[in-house]
Each structure stands twice: as C-alpha cells, then as structure tokens.
Design a protein around this motif. Sequence first.
Motif, PDB file in Angstrom:
ATOM      1  N   MET A   1       0.829  -1.202   0.000  1.00  0.00           N
ATOM      2  CA  MET A   1       0.000   0.000   0.000  1.00  0.00           C
ATOM      3  C   MET A   1       0.868   1.259   0.000  1.00  0.00           C
ATOM      4  N   LEU A   2       1.946   1.236   0.786  1.00  0.00           N
ATOM      5  CA  LEU A   2       2.845   2.387   0.787  1.00  0.00           C
ATOM      6  C   LEU A   2       3.483   2.591  -0.586  1.00  0.00           C
ATOM      7  N   ALA A   3       3.739   1.493  -1.284  1.00  0.00           N
ATOM      8  CA  ALA A   3       4.406   1.583  -2.577  1.00  0.00           C
ATOM      9  C   ALA A   3       3.460   2.007  -3.696  1.00  0.00           C
ATOM     10  N   GLN A   4       2.203   1.532  -3.639  1.00  0.00           N
ATOM     11  CA  GLN A   4       1.333   1.670  -4.812  1.00  0.00           C
ATOM     12  C   GLN A   4       0.006   2.354  -4.523  1.00  0.00           C
ATOM     13  N   GLY A   5      -0.244   2.702  -3.282  1.00  0.00           N
ATOM     14  CA  GLY A   5      -1.520   3.316  -2.956  1.00  0.00           C
ATOM     15  C   GLY A   5      -1.650   4.729  -3.498  1.00  0.00           C
ATOM     16  N   GLU A   6      -2.857   5.267  -3.387  1.00  0.00           N
ATOM     17  CA  GLU A   6      -3.130   6.619  -3.883  1.00  0.00           C
ATOM     18  C   GLU A   6      -2.735   7.647  -2.836  1.00  0.00           C
TER      19      GLU A   6
ATOM     20  N   ARG B   1      -3.942   5.798   6.180  1.00  0.00           N
ATOM     21  CA  ARG B   1      -4.955   4.807   5.831  1.00  0.00           C
ATOM     22  C   ARG B   1      -4.585   3.420   6.363  1.00  0.00           C
ATOM     23  N   LEU B   2      -3.287   3.156   6.459  1.00  0.00           N
ATOM     24  CA  LEU B   2      -2.858   1.853   6.978  1.00  0.00           C
ATOM     25  C   LEU B   2      -3.387   1.607   8.384  1.00  0.00           C
ATOM     26  N   SER B   3      -3.372   2.635   9.222  1.00  0.00           N
ATOM     27  CA  SER B   3      -3.784   2.470  10.615  1.00  0.00           C
ATOM     28  C   SER B   3      -5.254   2.096  10.732  1.00  0.00           C
ATOM     29  N   GLU B   4      -6.038   2.384   9.698  1.00  0.00           N
ATOM     30  CA  GLU B   4      -7.469   2.086   9.722  1.00  0.00           C
ATOM     31  C   GLU B   4      -7.758   0.669   9.236  1.00  0.00           C
ATOM     32  N   ASP B   5      -6.769   0.047   8.568  1.00  0.00           N
ATOM     33  CA  ASP B   5      -7.030  -1.214   7.888  1.00  0.00           C
ATOM     34  C   ASP B   5      -6.387  -2.432   8.549  1.00  0.00           C
ATOM     35  N   THR B   6      -5.711  -2.244   9.684  1.00  0.00           N
ATOM     36  CA  THR B   6      -5.003  -3.371  10.284  1.00  0.00           C
ATOM     37  C   THR B   6      -4.979  -3.257  11.800  1.00  0.00           C
TER      38      THR B   6
END
Length: 265
Positions: A222-227, A236-241
């Motif tokens: 996600m860090l590499a390819q996310g928007e 956004r990562l903190s919301e998904d894991t």
Amino acid sequence: MAVSEDAQVHSSAVIEVGAIVGEGCVVGPFCVIGANVVLKERVELKSHVVVSGHTEIGSDTAVFSFSVIGEVPQDLKFKGEATRLVIGERNRIREHVTMNLGTDGGGGLTRVGNDGLFMAGCHIAHDAQIGNRVIVVNSAAVAGHCVIEDDVIIGGLCGIHQFVRVGRGAIIGAVSMVTNDVIPYGLVQGPRGVLDGLNLVGLKRRGVARSDITALRAAFQMLAQGEGAFQERAKRLSEDTESVYVHEIVEFVLGNTDRSFLTPG
C-alpha cells in the motif's frame, strides 16, 4: 581519581585525576582515560584505547585497540562546551571505532544503547541516538543528530546522513548512502539507498508471527502503490489493520522528522 581495588590496570596506562574506574575493570597497555570519564563495572579496554570528555561506558562493555571514545565533535560550531557521551551495557566496540561527544545545538548528548556491536573503523557522530542491539558494520558512518532505533543493522561502508531516522528492525545493505528516513523493518540497498522491501530475514529470526509478516507485506504494497502522498497512505494503513508492527510504521511515518522518507520504488 577513583580506581576500584580489584580493577586490573596496566602499568603503562594513564588515568587522569578525577576518572572513575569501576569494579572488575581491565585497562590494558597504553590506554588513556580522561579526568571526566566513568567506567562502570567490568569494562575492558584492550590496549591503546583513548577515552576522553564527559564519557560514561556501561558495565560489561569491551573496547578494542585504537578506538577513540568521547573526543570532541567534528562540528565547526563546537566551542568546547561541556557535553556528554553515554554508552550502555554489554557493547562490543571494535578496533579504530570513533564515538564523539554531543553539542549544545543537538541537545548535548550522544547516546548508545545496550548490546550493540560496532565493528572496525565505524563512526558515531555527535548527538546521535543509537538504540539497543544495533550492529554497525566495518567503516560505516552515522552522522550527527541521527536516530537509529533498536535492532537495526547498518552494512559496511554505509553513510547515514545527518538528522536521518532509521526505524526499528531495519537493515541497510553495504555501500549505501542513506539520505532520508527509513521505515521500521525496511530493507535499503543500492549506492544511493532506496527502500527495496522489508527485512523479512530479521523478522523471521525474531520469531514474528506469520500473520504480522503478512500484514507488513500488505502494508508495504500500500505504501508503494496506494493513492495519495506517502503520509496519506500511512494514515490509511492504521485504519485497515490491527498489527502492532504496522501501527509502528504508521507512528514512525507520522512522527516528527527533519528529513523526508525513502519511499518504495
């Protein structure tokens, strides 16, 4: 000076008045210990070691020949102010290593944690903050004001730019120049270091659960390819894991820094 009665001090060593040498210490031939130095219990200076400045070396630490510990910073702004170097316990500081005092402008303290291995010819500059179980390989240099968190490995002949933060568990491949912050558990390699993945070998060696490694891999993608911008992806990562390891990366990215980040290619 205060030299413990059971310390072993070679007759050729020079210990200035005011120095403190703790119980069980061994001071080898031709060592020089300054007046403001404190050696805790069972510190061993092999031979030809210079320890100066307001320097404290923690118990069970070994310093090998021709190292210079606690000399003044390589900073032209330094004007002789009383600053410090504090080294923790059970470190192995190999031949020709240099570690400098802090500066007023950087907080006045260079700090090294516990259980580190500092291999031949490496350098720890003024005001650096080095965590526990850090390995700095031969001829690598950590510049001023850097923060190196726990369990980091810095490969041989690397250079870490001033003010850079390297997150916990990251690994820097040999002959890399690192100019920006490195996320926890990141893998950096290349002459101009790029974030090229995760330190999966290190994670597995520490027994990190497969579910957390899977979560870290997904987070890296996600860090590499996310928007959006890098920090927006991290939020956004903190919301998904629920992985504490991923949350550690998020906190690191959103924390205070004087540099930008190495981002995934």
